[in-house]
Design a protein around this motif. Structure first.
Motif, PDB file in Angstrom:
ATOM      1  N   PRO A   1     -49.693  20.069  -5.409  1.00 44.62           N
ATOM      2  CA  PRO A   1     -50.381  21.248  -5.955  1.00 44.62           C
ATOM      3  C   PRO A   1     -51.796  21.344  -5.398  1.00 44.62           C
ATOM      4  N   ALA A   2     -52.278  22.571  -5.170  1.00 46.74           N
ATOM      5  CA  ALA A   2     -53.670  22.761  -4.752  1.00 46.74           C
ATOM      6  C   ALA A   2     -54.548  22.444  -5.959  1.00 46.74           C
ATOM      7  N   GLU A   3     -55.713  21.851  -5.701  1.00 46.46           N
ATOM      8  CA  GLU A   3     -56.573  21.474  -6.827  1.00 46.46           C
ATOM      9  C   GLU A   3     -57.030  22.674  -7.638  1.00 46.46           C
ATOM     10  N   ASP A   4     -57.209  23.810  -6.935  1.00 48.29           N
ATOM     11  CA  ASP A   4     -57.689  24.999  -7.645  1.00 48.29           C
ATOM     12  C   ASP A   4     -56.548  25.964  -7.979  1.00 48.29           C
ATOM     13  N   GLY A   5     -55.322  25.430  -8.087  1.00 52.09           N
ATOM     14  CA  GLY A   5     -54.164  26.288  -8.379  1.00 52.09           C
ATOM     15  C   GLY A   5     -53.672  26.153  -9.807  1.00 52.09           C
ATOM     16  N   VAL A   6     -52.641  26.930 -10.119  1.00 51.46           N
ATOM     17  CA  VAL A   6     -52.038  26.923 -11.449  1.00 51.46           C
ATOM     18  C   VAL A   6     -50.605  26.408 -11.293  1.00 51.46           C
ATOM     19  N   THR A   7     -50.173  25.482 -12.154  1.00 47.25           N
ATOM     20  CA  THR A   7     -48.785  25.006 -12.076  1.00 47.25           C
ATOM     21  C   THR A   7     -47.921  25.759 -13.083  1.00 47.25           C
ATOM     22  N   VAL A   8     -46.789  26.259 -12.610  1.00 44.90           N
ATOM     23  CA  VAL A   8     -45.847  26.948 -13.501  1.00 44.90           C
ATOM     24  C   VAL A   8     -44.526  26.193 -13.444  1.00 44.90           C
ATOM     25  N   ASP A   9     -44.086  25.654 -14.582  1.00 43.52           N
ATOM     26  CA  ASP A   9     -42.805  24.951 -14.649  1.00 43.52           C
ATOM     27  C   ASP A   9     -41.763  25.922 -15.180  1.00 43.52           C
ATOM     28  N   THR A  10     -40.735  26.196 -14.354  1.00 50.90           N
ATOM     29  CA  THR A  10     -39.749  27.215 -14.744  1.00 50.90           C
ATOM     30  C   THR A  10     -38.509  26.606 -15.409  1.00 50.90           C
ATOM     31  N   SER A  11     -38.549  25.279 -15.705  1.00 48.49           N
ATOM     32  CA  SER A  11     -37.355  24.627 -16.276  1.00 48.49           C
ATOM     33  C   SER A  11     -36.824  25.371 -17.497  1.00 48.49           C
ATOM     34  N   GLY A  12     -37.723  25.755 -18.386  1.00 48.92           N
ATOM     35  CA  GLY A  12     -37.269  26.405 -19.617  1.00 48.92           C
ATOM     36  C   GLY A  12     -37.389  27.919 -19.581  1.00 48.92           C
ATOM     37  N   LEU A  13     -37.630  28.474 -18.393  1.00 45.71           N
ATOM     38  CA  LEU A  13     -37.824  29.925 -18.311  1.00 45.71           C
ATOM     39  C   LEU A  13     -36.629  30.605 -17.653  1.00 45.71           C
ATOM     40  N   THR A  14     -36.323  31.818 -18.096  1.00 43.52           N
ATOM     41  CA  THR A  14     -35.306  32.603 -17.390  1.00 43.52           C
ATOM     42  C   THR A  14     -35.975  33.145 -16.126  1.00 43.52           C
ATOM     43  N   LEU A  15     -35.144  33.717 -15.255  1.00 40.65           N
ATOM     44  CA  LEU A  15     -35.668  34.292 -14.025  1.00 40.65           C
ATOM     45  C   LEU A  15     -36.701  35.384 -14.345  1.00 40.65           C
ATOM     46  N   GLU A  16     -36.346  36.260 -15.286  1.00 40.00           N
ATOM     47  CA  GLU A  16     -37.246  37.355 -15.664  1.00 40.00           C
ATOM     48  C   GLU A  16     -38.585  36.812 -16.170  1.00 40.00           C
ATOM     49  N   GLU A  17     -38.502  35.769 -16.993  1.00 37.90           N
ATOM     50  CA  GLU A  17     -39.735  35.187 -17.550  1.00 37.90           C
ATOM     51  C   GLU A  17     -40.587  34.565 -16.440  1.00 37.90           C
ATOM     52  N   SER A  18     -39.903  33.938 -15.475  1.00 36.57           N
ATOM     53  CA  SER A  18     -40.648  33.319 -14.364  1.00 36.57           C
ATOM     54  C   SER A  18     -41.362  34.401 -13.550  1.00 36.57           C
ATOM     55  N   ILE A  19     -40.649  35.496 -13.282  1.00 39.94           N
ATOM     56  CA  ILE A  19     -41.243  36.585 -12.491  1.00 39.94           C
ATOM     57  C   ILE A  19     -42.448  37.168 -13.241  1.00 39.94           C
ATOM     58  N   ASP A  20     -42.265  37.405 -14.546  1.00 38.21           N
ATOM     59  CA  ASP A  20     -43.356  37.971 -15.350  1.00 38.21           C
ATOM     60  C   ASP A  20     -44.575  37.065 -15.354  1.00 38.21           C
ATOM     61  N   LYS A  21     -44.301  35.779 -15.424  1.00 35.43           N
ATOM     62  CA  LYS A  21     -45.394  34.796 -15.467  1.00 35.43           C
ATOM     63  C   LYS A  21     -46.216  34.853 -14.172  1.00 35.43           C
ATOM     64  N   ILE A  22     -45.500  34.993 -13.050  1.00 29.79           N
ATOM     65  CA  ILE A  22     -46.203  35.058 -11.753  1.00 29.79           C
ATOM     66  C   ILE A  22     -47.029  36.344 -11.658  1.00 29.79           C
ATOM     67  N   ILE A  23     -46.406  37.456 -12.044  1.00 27.27           N
ATOM     68  CA  ILE A  23     -47.118  38.740 -11.966  1.00 27.27           C
ATOM     69  C   ILE A  23     -48.368  38.692 -12.858  1.00 27.27           C
ATOM     70  N   GLU A  24     -48.196  38.135 -14.050  1.00 26.09           N
ATOM     71  CA  GLU A  24     -49.316  38.031 -14.984  1.00 26.09           C
ATOM     72  C   GLU A  24     -50.430  37.138 -14.400  1.00 26.09           C
ATOM     73  N   THR A  25     -50.022  36.026 -13.788  1.00 26.74           N
ATOM     74  CA  THR A  25     -51.015  35.116 -13.196  1.00 26.74           C
ATOM     75  C   THR A  25     -51.796  35.824 -12.088  1.00 26.74           C
ATOM     76  N   VAL A  26     -51.065  36.585 -11.248  1.00 29.01           N
ATOM     77  CA  VAL A  26     -51.737  37.295 -10.151  1.00 29.01           C
ATOM     78  C   VAL A  26     -52.675  38.347 -10.728  1.00 29.01           C
ATOM     79  N   ARG A  27     -52.190  39.144 -11.687  1.00 29.17           N
ATOM     80  CA  ARG A  27     -53.024  40.234 -12.232  1.00 29.17           C
ATOM     81  C   ARG A  27     -54.264  39.690 -12.939  1.00 29.17           C
ATOM     82  N   ASN A  28     -54.131  38.529 -13.582  1.00 24.66           N
ATOM     83  CA  ASN A  28     -55.287  37.941 -14.267  1.00 24.66           C
ATOM     84  C   ASN A  28     -56.338  37.449 -13.298  1.00 24.66           C
TER      85      ASN A  28
END
Ligand code: DC
Length: 221
Positions: free
Chosen positions: A192-219
């Motif tokens: 992982p990059a030191e200044d990055g965000v880690t997202v663990d998708t183990s417990g997420l559906t595909l839709e939830e994972s996509i939303d999480k990424i979009i939200e992270t980018v928009r924030n």
């Protein structure tokens, strides 16, 4: 201003599916850098060069061209002008890609191509070293991961759907081996990059994972 989003993570974390969908929603291009390493690996397989032989693989680079082309937003990878986008997806090509990606000359060969695309386009680029090496100045860096068993199950389902005759245990063993290769090589190891965000998708559906990424980018932008 050009926006660059780096998504790194181990094989089978869902990077390509999630990144492709998020890029579509955001209106960015999606760049799958693994396809470049796969094309170099495929070329070595085709001409019978051992993919762990750094000297021989480096020699193959003198006589090949690897390009990315975007057709209706979809990436195609061209090896010596031939579209090899499907052929690079076999288990053999995956292992070949992992092997050649540990060779510094291969990484150097593919570096400028990735930089150039990011310089000219708003993009989500996925790989192993995008946030750490290729695009250290990317505005958003995400490390997408999931447990090995979940990643192997996803990869297995994908291969079965494509009609491959594979065994889950083989897929899991391959994946663990590739994880080890990718994160223990000397050049640009997966981390992982030191200044990055880690997202663990183990417990997420595909839709939830996509939303999480979009939200992270928009924030972040
Ligand atoms: O993402 P993928 O499974 O298509 O990648 C294939 C191989 O290429 C993977 O085992 C590691 C390597 N790779 C890399 O070293 N750096 C990247 N930026 C992308 C892929």
């Amino acid at each position: 201003m050009i926006i660059n989003v780096a998504i790194d993570g181990p094989a089978g974390a869902g990077k390509s599916t999630v990144a492709r969908a998020a890029a579509k929603e955001l209106g960015y291009i999606y760049v799958d850098t693994g396809a470049l390493y796969r094309a170099v690996g495929l070329n070595a397989l085709r001409i019978g060069v051992e993919t762990t032989d750094a000297v021989k693989v480096a020699e193959t680079l003198d006589s090949i061209s690897v390009e990315l082309k975007f057709v209706d937003g979809e990436q195609q990878v061209l090896l010596n002008g031939e579209n090899v986008s499907s052929e690079i997806r076999t288990p053999d090509a995956s292992m070949a890609a992992s092997n050649v990606s540990a060779i510094p000359a291969v990484r150097a060969f593919l570096f400028d191509l990735q930089k150039d695309i990011a310089k000219k386009n708003n993009c989500i680029m996925d790989g192993r070293d995008i946030g750490t090496v290729v695009l250290p100045d990317a505005q958003v860096k995400i490390f997408l991961t999931a447990s090995p068993e979940i990643r192997a199950k996803r990869r297995y389902d994908e291969l079965i759907e494509k009609g491959s005759d594979v065994d889950y245990d083989d897929v899991l063993a391959d994946l663990i081996k590739r994880d080890y290769n990718d994160s223990h090589r000397e050049v640009a190891p997966l981390k992982p990059a030191e200044d990055g965000v880690t997202v663990d998708t183990s417990g997420l559906t595909l839709e939830e994972s996509i939303d999480k990424i979009i939200e992270t980018v928009r924030n972040k932008i």
